[in-house]
Scaffold this motif. Structure first.
Motif, PDB file in Angstrom:
ATOM      1  N   VAL A  67       0.837  -1.198   0.000  1.00  0.00           N
ATOM      2  CA  VAL A  67       0.000   0.000   0.000  1.00  0.00           C
ATOM      3  C   VAL A  67       0.873   1.249   0.000  1.00  0.00           C
ATOM      4  O   VAL A  67       1.758   1.394   0.845  1.00  0.00           O
ATOM      5  N   ARG A  68       0.614   2.140  -0.929  1.00  0.00           N
ATOM      6  CA  ARG A  68       1.321   3.416  -1.030  1.00  0.00           C
ATOM      7  C   ARG A  68       0.330   4.558  -0.808  1.00  0.00           C
ATOM      8  O   ARG A  68      -0.738   4.588  -1.429  1.00  0.00           O
ATOM      9  N   VAL A  69       0.694   5.506   0.053  1.00  0.00           N
ATOM     10  CA  VAL A  69      -0.193   6.610   0.424  1.00  0.00           C
ATOM     11  C   VAL A  69      -0.004   7.793  -0.510  1.00  0.00           C
ATOM     12  O   VAL A  69       1.122   8.202  -0.806  1.00  0.00           O
ATOM     13  N   LEU A  70      -1.129   8.364  -0.937  1.00  0.00           N
ATOM     14  CA  LEU A  70      -1.141   9.599  -1.722  1.00  0.00           C
ATOM     15  C   LEU A  70      -1.950  10.629  -0.934  1.00  0.00           C
ATOM     16  O   LEU A  70      -3.136  10.423  -0.678  1.00  0.00           O
ATOM     17  N   GLY A  71      -1.311  11.715  -0.527  1.00  0.00           N
ATOM     18  CA  GLY A  71      -1.997  12.738   0.244  1.00  0.00           C
ATOM     19  C   GLY A  71      -3.014  13.507  -0.585  1.00  0.00           C
ATOM     20  O   GLY A  71      -3.096  13.364  -1.809  1.00  0.00           O
ATOM     21  N   ALA A  72      -3.788  14.325   0.102  1.00  0.00           N
ATOM     22  CA  ALA A  72      -4.810  15.131  -0.568  1.00  0.00           C
ATOM     23  C   ALA A  72      -4.181  15.951  -1.688  1.00  0.00           C
ATOM     24  O   ALA A  72      -3.172  16.627  -1.492  1.00  0.00           O
TER      25      ALA A  72
END
Length: 367
Positions: free
Chosen positions: A85-90
């Motif tokens: 899982v890779r996080v992408l901010g707003a």
């Protein structure tokens, strides 16, 4: 459902193809770690899913942002890297309020956000974040896990084709930051307040003008005078966003948001396609982060509150007539809201039953 499933399968095929090519190249060169996957060859041979987790928060922001980062790491670890899982901010892939559609359309596999953002599409969604004068964080978790709340949540979101899970909690919130002091109920007249959830409707009925803004835009609006006040979360998150730099008065209690449950959203077709062990791993990771998020908020809210007290911030109780008027207004607001549709009435009935039972227990053990 079929149309959404086709979109999802198309997106998944593109990602699996890209991931498979990367894995094959890395394996051929013996440089799996260099591919950024950090997985042993046997795990890759069993298949790798790359998930993009979009959020409604600035990446790494105190509270919700750090929760999203930890959640991604938990899922990756719990699945032995089978789900990476890779996080992408707003704003990286979509807007803060665009994360639901990103998951529905398959542009992202997962989101970290708050359910009351979707009240315009599914009114019952509001209950799964918080309700004015409602359940405490512990009681809310008990309702969702053991009081039938999760089944109702699943049913509420079924038309949206996403699977919801609790995945973090910012704890009880403050009533908000105000540039000018609140002397009485009359002080709210005409005040422009950024708020979210049904607390906004209560403030409106008390004479304020409510404004909806994503978290990433609040500070600028407060600094430039677009808004006069803001209700967001608690001291930990609020101080990190700099609200104390532009507003002096910080009020309690947070009657409008006594709880702060964050949600993880997963594409429903993707969720259904997972093996039982992967679904359990994702569920357990969300449960663990839900507990950790509340513990983090509880600890660091206390630290931030002490720092604010040591500075120039005035920590003040809301005037009694504001709290009394808010409580009275909430009765009508919540009754009207429960009549939005049949699903909302069912969720409201379950929520109120839990509130009555759990509040009695909480009053007893708290003395």
């Amino acid at each position: 459902m079929k149309h959404s499933r086709r979109r999802f399968l198309k997106q998944a095929a593109l990602r699996v193809g890209t991931g498979a090519s990367a894995v094959a190249a890395a394996a051929a060169s013996g440089a799996v770690a260099a591919a950024g996957l950090g997985l042993a060859t046997p795990a890759i041979a069993q298949g790798l899913q790359r998930w993009h987790l979009v959020t409604s928060w600035a990446k790494g922001s105190a509270g919700p942002g750090t929760t999203a980062d930890r959640l991604a790491a938990r899922i990756t670890a719990a699945t032995d890297g089978k789900v990476d899982v890779r996080v992408l901010g707003a704003g990286e892939l979509t807007s803060p309020f665009g994360v639901l559609d990103a998951v529905i359309d398959g542009a992202a596999e997962m989101a970290h956000t708050a359910s009351f953002f979707w009240a315009g599409r599914a009114p019952a969604a509001s209950y799964f974040t918080t309700m004015p004068f409602g359940l405490s964080p512990q009681a809310h978790s008990a309702w969702v896990r053991f009081g039938g709340g999760q089944a109702l949540w699943d049913e509420t979101y079924a038309p949206l084709e996403v699977k919801p899970l609790m995945a973090g909690n910012s704890g009880a919130n403050m009533a908000g930051w105000f540039k000018a002091p609140l002397q009485s109920l009359a002080s709210l007249s005409g005040a422009k307040i950024r708020t979210a959830g049904l607390g906004g409707e209560i403030y409106r009925r008390l004479g304020a003008t409510t404004v909806t803004l994503p978290p990433t835009e609040i500070f600028g609006a407060l600094q430039t005078g677009v808004i006069d006040a803001v209700e967001f979360l608690g001291p930990f998150s609020d101080r990190s966003l700099g609200f104390d730099q532009v507003a002096d008065h910080y009020y309690f209690p947070g009657f409008n948001k006594p709880n702060g449950t964050a949600e993880a959203l997963i594409n429903a077709n993707l969720w259904a396609s997972l093996s039982d062990d992967l679904r359990a791993a994702v569920q357990n990771a969300c449960d663990a982060e839900n507990d950790a998020g509340l513990a983090e908020a509880t600890w660091f809210n206390a630290q931030a509150l002490a720092a604010l007290r040591a500075g120039s911030t005035r920590i003040e109780a809301l005037p009694d007539d504001i709290v009394e008027a808010a409580r009275a207004a909430s009765v009508e607001v919540l009754a009207d809201y429960a009549d939005k549709d049949a699903m909302t009435r069912r969720v409201d009935t379950s929520y109120r039953t839990a509130l009555e039972a759990l509040s009695g227990w909480e009053r007893l053990y708290q003395g």
